[in-house]
Write a protein that holds these residues in place. Structure first.
Motif, short mmCIF file in Angstrom:
data_model
loop_
_atom_site.label_atom_id
_atom_site.label_comp_id
_atom_site.label_asym_id
_atom_site.label_seq_id
_atom_site.Cartn_x
_atom_site.Cartn_y
_atom_site.Cartn_z
N GLU A 6 -12.90 5.32 -2.02
CA GLU A 6 -12.72 3.95 -2.53
C GLU A 6 -11.57 3.89 -3.54
O GLU A 6 -10.77 2.96 -3.54
CB GLU A 6 -14.02 3.44 -3.14
CG GLU A 6 -14.00 1.99 -3.54
CD GLU A 6 -13.88 1.03 -2.36
OE1 GLU A 6 -13.50 -0.13 -2.60
OE2 GLU A 6 -14.15 1.42 -1.21
N ILE A 7 -11.48 4.90 -4.40
CA ILE A 7 -10.37 4.95 -5.36
C ILE A 7 -9.05 5.09 -4.61
O ILE A 7 -8.07 4.40 -4.92
CB ILE A 7 -10.57 6.10 -6.37
CG1 ILE A 7 -11.74 5.76 -7.30
CG2 ILE A 7 -9.31 6.33 -7.19
CD1 ILE A 7 -12.17 6.89 -8.19
N ASP A 8 -9.01 5.97 -3.61
CA ASP A 8 -7.79 6.12 -2.78
C ASP A 8 -7.42 4.80 -2.12
O ASP A 8 -6.25 4.42 -2.07
CB ASP A 8 -7.99 7.19 -1.71
CG ASP A 8 -7.89 8.60 -2.27
OD1 ASP A 8 -7.31 8.77 -3.37
OD2 ASP A 8 -8.41 9.52 -1.61
N ARG A 9 -8.40 4.08 -1.61
CA ARG A 9 -8.14 2.80 -0.94
C ARG A 9 -7.53 1.80 -1.92
O ARG A 9 -6.57 1.10 -1.60
CB ARG A 9 -9.44 2.23 -0.35
CG ARG A 9 -9.24 0.94 0.45
CD ARG A 9 -10.56 0.32 0.87
NE ARG A 9 -11.35 -0.14 -0.26
CZ ARG A 9 -11.11 -1.27 -0.97
NH1 ARG A 9 -10.07 -2.02 -0.68
NH2 ARG A 9 -11.88 -1.61 -1.97
N LEU A 10 -8.08 1.72 -3.13
CA LEU A 10 -7.56 0.79 -4.13
C LEU A 10 -6.12 1.12 -4.51
O LEU A 10 -5.29 0.22 -4.69
CB LEU A 10 -8.46 0.79 -5.38
CG LEU A 10 -9.86 0.21 -5.19
CD1 LEU A 10 -10.73 0.50 -6.40
CD2 LEU A 10 -9.79 -1.28 -4.91
N VAL A 11 -5.83 2.41 -4.63
CA VAL A 11 -4.46 2.84 -4.95
C VAL A 11 -3.53 2.52 -3.78
O VAL A 11 -2.44 1.96 -3.97
CB VAL A 11 -4.42 4.34 -5.31
CG1 VAL A 11 -2.98 4.83 -5.45
CG2 VAL A 11 -5.20 4.61 -6.59
N ASN A 12 -3.96 2.84 -2.56
CA ASN A 12 -3.12 2.61 -1.38
C ASN A 12 -2.83 1.14 -1.12
O ASN A 12 -1.77 0.79 -0.61
CB ASN A 12 -3.76 3.25 -0.14
CG ASN A 12 -3.72 4.75 -0.19
OD1 ASN A 12 -2.86 5.34 -0.86
ND2 ASN A 12 -4.65 5.40 0.49
N GLN A 13 -3.77 0.25 -1.46
CA GLN A 13 -3.51 -1.17 -1.24
C GLN A 13 -2.75 -1.81 -2.40
O GLN A 13 -2.47 -2.99 -2.39
CB GLN A 13 -4.81 -1.93 -0.93
CG GLN A 13 -5.74 -2.15 -2.08
CD GLN A 13 -7.02 -2.84 -1.65
OE1 GLN A 13 -7.46 -2.72 -0.51
NE2 GLN A 13 -7.63 -3.56 -2.57
N GLY A 14 -2.42 -1.00 -3.41
CA GLY A 14 -1.56 -1.48 -4.49
C GLY A 14 -2.28 -2.07 -5.69
O GLY A 14 -1.63 -2.63 -6.56
N ASP A 15 -3.59 -1.94 -5.76
CA ASP A 15 -4.31 -2.46 -6.92
C ASP A 15 -4.00 -1.64 -8.17
O ASP A 15 -4.07 -2.16 -9.29
CB ASP A 15 -5.81 -2.45 -6.67
CG ASP A 15 -6.24 -3.49 -5.64
OD1 ASP A 15 -5.43 -4.40 -5.36
OD2 ASP A 15 -7.37 -3.39 -5.13
N PHE A 16 -3.67 -0.37 -8.00
CA PHE A 16 -3.33 0.52 -9.11
C PHE A 16 -2.09 1.32 -8.72
O PHE A 16 -1.85 1.57 -7.54
CB PHE A 16 -4.48 1.48 -9.42
CG PHE A 16 -5.75 0.77 -9.83
CD1 PHE A 16 -5.91 0.29 -11.11
CD2 PHE A 16 -6.78 0.57 -8.91
CE1 PHE A 16 -7.07 -0.37 -11.49
CE2 PHE A 16 -7.93 -0.08 -9.28
CZ PHE A 16 -8.08 -0.56 -10.57
N LEU A 17 -1.32 1.75 -9.73
CA LEU A 17 -0.11 2.52 -9.47
C LEU A 17 -0.43 3.93 -8.97
O LEU A 17 0.28 4.47 -8.13
CB LEU A 17 0.74 2.62 -10.73
CG LEU A 17 1.32 1.30 -11.25
CD1 LEU A 17 2.05 1.52 -12.58
CD2 LEU A 17 2.27 0.71 -10.21
#
Length: 83
Positions: free
Chosen positions: A15-26
């Motif tokens: 889930e953390i990887d998904r959030l990073v990959n979709q641009g929610d986090f740098l």
């Protein structure tokens, strides 16, 4: 800044990887720090009396009810409105 090591479930890690990959986090570090900060802020500052923050104040929902008057119990005293 202090460093902390944690073990995450595969689902949480993904889930953390998904959030990073979709641009929610740098990056992952920013994601983990922000998500932990949001989670901790949900509990608010520690109380001096050490009572758990997740218990509702027993009077929270009763305050407005206690302030209400039952119209059937109204005793027609002079309330200053003149009717």
């Amino acid at each position: 800044m202090p460093k902390t090591e944690v073990s995450l479930s595969d689902n949480t890690d993904a889930e953390i990887d998904r959030l990073v990959n979709q641009g929610d986090f740098l990056n992952r570090d920013e994601a983990v720090e922000e998500l932990l900060t949001r989670g901790l802020s949900a509990y608010g500052p520690a109380d001096e009396d050490d009572e758990p923050r997740n218990q509702l104040d027993e009077g929270l929902f009763n305050r407005s009810v206690a302030d209400q008057q039952d119209p059937a119990a109204y005793d027609e005293q002079d309330d200053g409105f003149g009717y």
